[in-house]
Scaffold this active site. Structure first.
Site, PDB file in Angstrom:
ATOM      1  N   LEU A  82      49.561  10.333   3.051  1.00 32.53           N
ATOM      2  CA  LEU A  82      51.019  10.252   3.130  1.00 32.53           C
ATOM      3  C   LEU A  82      51.496   9.488   4.357  1.00 32.53           C
ATOM      4  O   LEU A  82      50.828   9.467   5.392  1.00 32.53           O
ATOM      5  CB  LEU A  82      51.631  11.659   3.150  1.00 32.53           C
ATOM      6  CG  LEU A  82      51.423  12.518   1.907  1.00 32.53           C
ATOM      7  CD1 LEU A  82      52.100  13.867   2.089  1.00 32.53           C
ATOM      8  CD2 LEU A  82      51.964  11.813   0.670  1.00 32.53           C
TER       9      LEU A  82
ATOM     10  N   LEU B  24      39.307   2.982  11.256  1.00 29.19           N
ATOM     11  CA  LEU B  24      38.922   1.892  12.149  1.00 29.19           C
ATOM     12  C   LEU B  24      37.551   1.443  11.672  1.00 29.19           C
ATOM     13  O   LEU B  24      36.610   2.239  11.645  1.00 29.19           O
ATOM     14  CB  LEU B  24      38.863   2.346  13.607  1.00 29.19           C
ATOM     15  CG  LEU B  24      38.642   1.251  14.671  1.00 29.19           C
ATOM     16  CD1 LEU B  24      38.998   1.779  16.053  1.00 29.19           C
ATOM     17  CD2 LEU B  24      37.206   0.725  14.703  1.00 29.19           C
TER      18      LEU B  24
ATOM     19  N   TYR C 231      36.200   7.804  21.742  1.00 25.12           N
ATOM     20  CA  TYR C 231      37.659   7.870  21.740  1.00 25.12           C
ATOM     21  C   TYR C 231      38.219   8.465  23.028  1.00 25.12           C
ATOM     22  O   TYR C 231      39.354   8.159  23.415  1.00 25.12           O
ATOM     23  CB  TYR C 231      38.142   8.652  20.520  1.00 25.12           C
ATOM     24  CG  TYR C 231      37.990   7.861  19.246  1.00 25.12           C
ATOM     25  CD1 TYR C 231      38.783   6.746  18.999  1.00 25.12           C
ATOM     26  CD2 TYR C 231      37.024   8.203  18.295  1.00 25.12           C
ATOM     27  CE1 TYR C 231      38.632   5.989  17.842  1.00 25.12           C
ATOM     28  CE2 TYR C 231      36.870   7.458  17.133  1.00 25.12           C
ATOM     29  CZ  TYR C 231      37.679   6.347  16.917  1.00 25.12           C
ATOM     30  OH  TYR C 231      37.529   5.599  15.792  1.00 25.12           O
TER      31      TYR C 231
ATOM     32  N   SER D  92      49.533   5.355   9.722  1.00 27.28           N
ATOM     33  CA  SER D  92      50.808   5.745   9.123  1.00 27.28           C
ATOM     34  C   SER D  92      51.457   6.752  10.067  1.00 27.28           C
ATOM     35  O   SER D  92      50.860   7.159  11.071  1.00 27.28           O
ATOM     36  CB  SER D  92      50.609   6.353   7.732  1.00 27.28           C
ATOM     37  OG  SER D  92      49.940   7.606   7.815  1.00 27.28           O
TER      38      SER D  92
ATOM     39  N   HIS E  48      44.154   6.264  10.320  1.00 26.06           N
ATOM     40  CA  HIS E  48      43.317   6.647   9.189  1.00 26.06           C
ATOM     41  C   HIS E  48      41.922   6.044   9.280  1.00 26.06           C
ATOM     42  O   HIS E  48      40.935   6.719   9.016  1.00 26.06           O
ATOM     43  CB  HIS E  48      43.966   6.179   7.879  1.00 26.06           C
ATOM     44  CG  HIS E  48      45.234   6.873   7.537  1.00 26.06           C
ATOM     45  ND1 HIS E  48      45.277   8.044   6.806  1.00 26.06           N
ATOM     46  CD2 HIS E  48      46.525   6.571   7.820  1.00 26.06           C
ATOM     47  CE1 HIS E  48      46.538   8.429   6.658  1.00 26.06           C
ATOM     48  NE2 HIS E  48      47.302   7.544   7.262  1.00 26.06           N
TER      49      HIS E  48
END
Length: 207
Positions: A111, A124, A168, A97, A122
């Site tokens: 949100l 994976l 990451y 998002s 949010h």
């Protein structure tokens, strides 16, 4: 947050009685690509939640997004999601998002800020059967490339547990400190990635 576990029941091929031709839709089924990547829709929410629930509850005992929250994100910002399908079956996904602050907060977990310039990843998650096959890495590369094509999105941000920080970092994310958001008793490191020049990063990556 991310994880890569889940198990589906193995699908059983159904055969029609002799002399009855297959419908065009079933014939097209055989021509589906082995791997397909597309944005998700609210109709995918149940499959997404099954993967998430099994993966996260089995690892941490908590589920970051409930089914209604998954449906919400796939309704208001489906362009910030991406699913990997193998022969038509969802095996991995990312839910995102937009966020409009420099750092994540507790409210950022649920949100979507349409005017935000930051894509908040949010979730994976990868089906357990498809772990160690590069699905998660391929999906994340494609997702970041997808974001790079959206002019309004300048960067990506996520929160992960410490063991996943090196994973990451391979994709251009860098840690910026402890995340203010928590899930249950779990705490996380916040990581951010600039989307500028991400295509060249992929070309130079060994991943």
């Amino acid at each position: 947050m991310s994880t890569q576990t889940i198990q589906y029941m193995k699908p059983v091929a159904l055969r029609l009685p002799p002399g009855i031709p297959e419908s065009p839709s079933r014939q097209r089924r055989h021509t589906l690509p082995a791997n397909e990547f597309r944005c998700l829709t609210p109709e995918d929410a149940a499959g997404v939640f099954e993967i998430e629930r099994e993966a996260f509850i089995s690892v941490s005992g908590v589920c970051p997004l409930q089914l209604d929250q998954v449906q919400h994100f796939l309704t208001v910002c489906p362009e910030l999601s991406l699913g990997c399908f193998v022969e038509g079956r969802l095996v991995a996904f990312i839910i995102g998002s937009l966020w409009d602050k420099e750092r994540l907060t507790q409210e950022s977990l649920t949100l979507h800020r349409p005017m935000g310039r930051t894509a908040h990843l949010h979730l994976l998650a990868v089906h357990r059967t498809f772990r160690q096959l590069g699905k998660g890495s391929t999906l994340l590369w494609r997702y970041l490339h997808h974001l790079d094509g959206q002019p309004a999105v300048r960067r990506a941000v996520l929160m992960c547990e410490d063991p996943l920080v090196p994973f990451y970092q391979r994709f251009g994310f860098h840690p910026v400190g402890p995340c203010a958001a928590t899930v249950g008793s779990l705490t996380f490191t916040e990581m951010q990635c600039s989307l500028r020049g991400h295509a060249s990063l992929r070309r130079n990556s060994d991943s």
